[in-house]
Design a protein around this motif. Structure first.
Motif, PDB file in Angstrom:
ATOM      1  N   HIS A   1      -6.914   3.911  -0.313  1.00 59.65           N
ATOM      2  CA  HIS A   1      -6.741   3.805   1.147  1.00 59.65           C
ATOM      3  C   HIS A   1      -6.649   5.154   1.853  1.00 59.65           C
ATOM      4  O   HIS A   1      -6.753   5.217   3.068  1.00 59.65           O
ATOM      5  CB  HIS A   1      -5.592   2.847   1.527  1.00 59.65           C
ATOM      6  CG  HIS A   1      -4.194   3.400   1.451  1.00 59.65           C
ATOM      7  ND1 HIS A   1      -3.404   3.293   0.335  1.00 59.65           N
ATOM      8  CD2 HIS A   1      -3.427   4.002   2.389  1.00 59.65           C
ATOM      9  CE1 HIS A   1      -2.211   3.815   0.580  1.00 59.65           C
ATOM     10  NE2 HIS A   1      -2.197   4.254   1.819  1.00 59.65           N
ATOM     11  N   HIS A   2      -6.504   6.252   1.117  1.00 62.29           N
ATOM     12  CA  HIS A   2      -6.514   7.568   1.774  1.00 62.29           C
ATOM     13  C   HIS A   2      -7.743   8.402   1.423  1.00 62.29           C
ATOM     14  O   HIS A   2      -7.785   9.588   1.720  1.00 62.29           O
ATOM     15  CB  HIS A   2      -5.235   8.345   1.443  1.00 62.29           C
ATOM     16  CG  HIS A   2      -4.055   7.883   2.223  1.00 62.29           C
ATOM     17  ND1 HIS A   2      -3.954   8.032   3.591  1.00 62.29           N
ATOM     18  CD2 HIS A   2      -2.929   7.220   1.845  1.00 62.29           C
ATOM     19  CE1 HIS A   2      -2.824   7.501   4.012  1.00 62.29           C
ATOM     20  NE2 HIS A   2      -2.179   6.994   2.973  1.00 62.29           N
TER      21      HIS A   2
ATOM     22  N   ASP B   1      -4.297   0.463   9.044  1.00 61.54           N
ATOM     23  CA  ASP B   1      -3.269   1.403   8.603  1.00 61.54           C
ATOM     24  C   ASP B   1      -3.063   2.496   9.658  1.00 61.54           C
ATOM     25  O   ASP B   1      -1.934   2.809  10.046  1.00 61.54           O
ATOM     26  CB  ASP B   1      -3.699   2.009   7.255  1.00 61.54           C
ATOM     27  CG  ASP B   1      -2.592   2.804   6.580  1.00 61.54           C
ATOM     28  OD1 ASP B   1      -1.408   2.552   6.872  1.00 61.54           O
ATOM     29  OD2 ASP B   1      -2.919   3.673   5.733  1.00 61.54           O
TER      30      ASP B   1
ATOM     31  N   HIS C   1       0.365   9.008  -3.358  1.00 61.15           N
ATOM     32  CA  HIS C   1       1.185   7.800  -3.193  1.00 61.15           C
ATOM     33  C   HIS C   1       0.299   6.551  -3.266  1.00 61.15           C
ATOM     34  O   HIS C   1       0.740   5.494  -3.702  1.00 61.15           O
ATOM     35  CB  HIS C   1       2.065   7.835  -1.932  1.00 61.15           C
ATOM     36  CG  HIS C   1       1.392   7.488  -0.640  1.00 61.15           C
ATOM     37  ND1 HIS C   1       1.247   8.368   0.392  1.00 61.15           N
ATOM     38  CD2 HIS C   1       0.839   6.322  -0.194  1.00 61.15           C
ATOM     39  CE1 HIS C   1       0.623   7.787   1.401  1.00 61.15           C
ATOM     40  NE2 HIS C   1       0.362   6.535   1.080  1.00 61.15           N
TER      41      HIS C   1
ATOM     42  N   HIS D   1       0.779  -1.242   0.000  1.00 60.70           N
ATOM     43  CA  HIS D   1       0.000   0.000   0.000  1.00 60.70           C
ATOM     44  C   HIS D   1       0.810   1.292   0.000  1.00 60.70           C
ATOM     45  O   HIS D   1       0.370   2.300  -0.533  1.00 60.70           O
ATOM     46  CB  HIS D   1      -1.032   0.005   1.137  1.00 60.70           C
ATOM     47  CG  HIS D   1      -0.485   0.394   2.475  1.00 60.70           C
ATOM     48  ND1 HIS D   1       0.350  -0.404   3.206  1.00 60.70           N
ATOM     49  CD2 HIS D   1      -0.654   1.525   3.214  1.00 60.70           C
ATOM     50  CE1 HIS D   1       0.647   0.208   4.340  1.00 60.70           C
ATOM     51  NE2 HIS D   1       0.062   1.374   4.369  1.00 60.70           N
ATOM     52  N   ASP D   2       1.996   1.275   0.630  1.00 53.68           N
ATOM     53  CA  ASP D   2       2.768   2.526   0.690  1.00 53.68           C
ATOM     54  C   ASP D   2       4.047   2.447  -0.141  1.00 53.68           C
ATOM     55  O   ASP D   2       4.934   3.280   0.006  1.00 53.68           O
ATOM     56  CB  ASP D   2       3.122   2.848   2.154  1.00 53.68           C
ATOM     57  CG  ASP D   2       1.967   3.543   2.874  1.00 53.68           C
ATOM     58  OD1 ASP D   2       1.041   4.026   2.193  1.00 53.68           O
ATOM     59  OD2 ASP D   2       2.002   3.597   4.123  1.00 53.68           O
TER      60      ASP D   2
HETATM   61 FE   LIG Z   1      -0.594   5.366   2.785  1.00 49.69          FE
END
Ligand SMILES: [Fe+2]
Ligand SMILES: [Fe+2]
Length: 466
Positions: free
Chosen positions: A388-389, A414, A363, A336-337
């Motif tokens: 996810h953000h 997260d 990102h 994810h990151d």
């Molecule tokens: Fe993230």
């Protein structure tokens, strides 16, 4: 004149906040046998002893449990103040097995009194009160009643005192040992010769014995007219603590190896290990942050912590819910990151977080592209990573509704991992049906909170602040 606590050597106490997690307590407890739980102004809340910590860790009680849950409250633990008579301090040591006592002044912890200081003080009284039978007998009685082993050796290496704790620890009778030459029972060379020669004390020498036990030993020279007349040796058994320390180190290594195995290749590992995260202090007035710590392998730690949180939730039954797929979540966490681009910041630097940090959805989109094009991940994984953000009301219309419970769970994991990685938080999770309750505790009480999320409806509620 009667000796007081302030007349003998005290130590700097090892302290932690009430929210410290149990694993982080193992190294200091192993070293000192006792750790103090204090407020930010050093007010003494409680004490954690080695045996308390060992039983908490081995009863599987460790997850989400913090220092304040296992401490012995300050009200029920003996303490002294700088003016306490040393005889009183000795009586506390007689009645409990603790290696140190807190020295408290008006509720504030100012020092720690080790049992050995009391032992030393009374054994030198024995040595110097020749002719004063009363003083000698009294001091001797105290030396003999304490739990820490004590052996006094004269300059010819002949044993002059061997207290009952030493009898028990060394499995030998004082009557057989006093008057005999000292024998070395450690596997390594004993510092006794060095201390006798140099006249310099050695403290906390970790000493593995030939029978497998491990002792912590102090060697203090008795000096008269500038010459070493002998050595006072005090010691206690730390085998249990040493085993605990080894166990903790092993489980950490095992986890690291197990995680490395799930990574697709060394480039992913390299990227995670070289993407930093920062700890900072936030100023609500200016909106600026000041960097307080750089975690060089921050992304790696963040992913490992996220997997730990997921493992905890898994053990509580979360992945048996409809619509929650463990493999999809694990893959999402790993990737994810990966597209994150972090600025290079240094400790002490004050910055505007909105300016220096990239807008998070950027990102997320990059990570999703990497997972899709280079690693051919499942469509569901790609959706979760890409959004996810995003807040729920910002999601695109074609976002698959069946992924909503997993997106909520992923965002929760997260966020909790970020709290663990960047705020040293401790977290306790409960799962009840589709609802997850989170109790979060940080070093700073302002961040302590409990909340509940329903993964199916998205409903959230803040519970009482504890
Ligand atoms: Fe993230
Ligand atoms: Fe993240």
């Amino acid at each position: 004149m009667r000796m007081k606590v302030k007349d003998v050597e005290t130590l700097d106490p090892v302290t932690v906040g009430p929210g410290a997690n149990l694993e982080s307590l193992a190294p200091p407890v192993t070293e000192r046998g006792v750790v103090y739980v204090v407020s930010q102004t050093d007010e003494l809340f409680g004490v954690i002893t080695g045996s308390k910590l060992i039983s908490a860790l081995t009863s599987g009680y460790a997850k989400g449990v913090t220092a304040q849950d296992v401490m012995i409250s300050a009200d029920s633990f003996p303490s002294v103040d700088p003016d306490t008579d040393l005889h009183t301090a000795a009586s506390f040591f007689e009645s409990s097995c603790v290696p140190e006592l807190p020295v408290v002044n008006n509720g504030v912890l100012v020092a720690s009194l080790p049992q050995r200081s009391v032992l030393m003080a009374f054994s030198s009284t024995v040595a110097s009160s020749k002719g004063n039978r009363y003083h000698e007998q009294r001091a001797l009685a105290i030396v003999r009643s304490l739990h820490e082993g004590l052996i006094v050796i004269d300059k010819d290496f002949v044993i002059r005192e061997f207290n009952p704790a030493a009898e028990r620890l060394m499995k030998a009778k004082a009557a057989d040992r006093i008057g005999q030459k000292a024998v070395v029972v450690s596997r390594d060379e004993s510092p006794i010769f060095e201390v006798m020669k140099t006249g310099k004390a050695r403290y906390n020498v970790i000493t593995p014995l030939t029978d497998g036990r491990v002792f912590s030993v102090n060697y203090v020279p008795m000096i008269e007219d500038g010459e070493v007349q002998g050595i006072i040796e005090t010691f206690h058994d730390i085998t249990e603590q040493e085993e605990l320390r080894a166990q903790l180190v092993n489980s950490r290594d095992e986890l690291d190896r197990a995680f490395a195995l799930t990574l697709p290749n060394s480039r992913v590992e390299h990227k995670l290990k070289h993407t930093p995260e920062y700890r900072d202090r936030y100023d609500p007035e200016t909106g600026l942050i000041t960097i307080t710590e750089v975690i060089e392998d921050g992304s790696y730690k963040h992913v490992v912590n996220a997997l730990k949180v997921l493992a905890d939730l898994n053990s509580k039954g979360i992945t048996s819910l409809l619509g929650i797929n463990k493999d999809v979540l694990v893959q999402s966490i790993i990737f994810h990151d990966l597209g994150k681009s972090q600025p290079q910041l240094e400790i002490g630097q004050t910055v505007d977080p909105k300016k220096v940090f990239e807008y998070s959805p950027a990102h997320a989109a990059r990570s999703a592209d990497i997972a899709a094009h280079f690693y051919h991940k499942d469509q569901d994984v790609i959706w979760l990573i890409r959004y996810h953000h995003h807040k729920e009301d910002e999601l695109p219309l074609d976002f698959p509704r069946h992924l909503m419970p997993m997106l909520r769970l992923f965002q929760l994991v997260d966020g909790l991992s970020a709290a663990l990685t960047r705020r040293n938080a401790s977290i306790k999770l409960d799962v009840e049906g589709t609802r997850v309750t989170v109790h979060e505790r940080n070093g700073h009480p302002d961040f302590n909170r409990s909340r509940v999320v329903d993964l199916f409806t998205g409903e959230t509620a803040v519970l009482n602040v504890d």
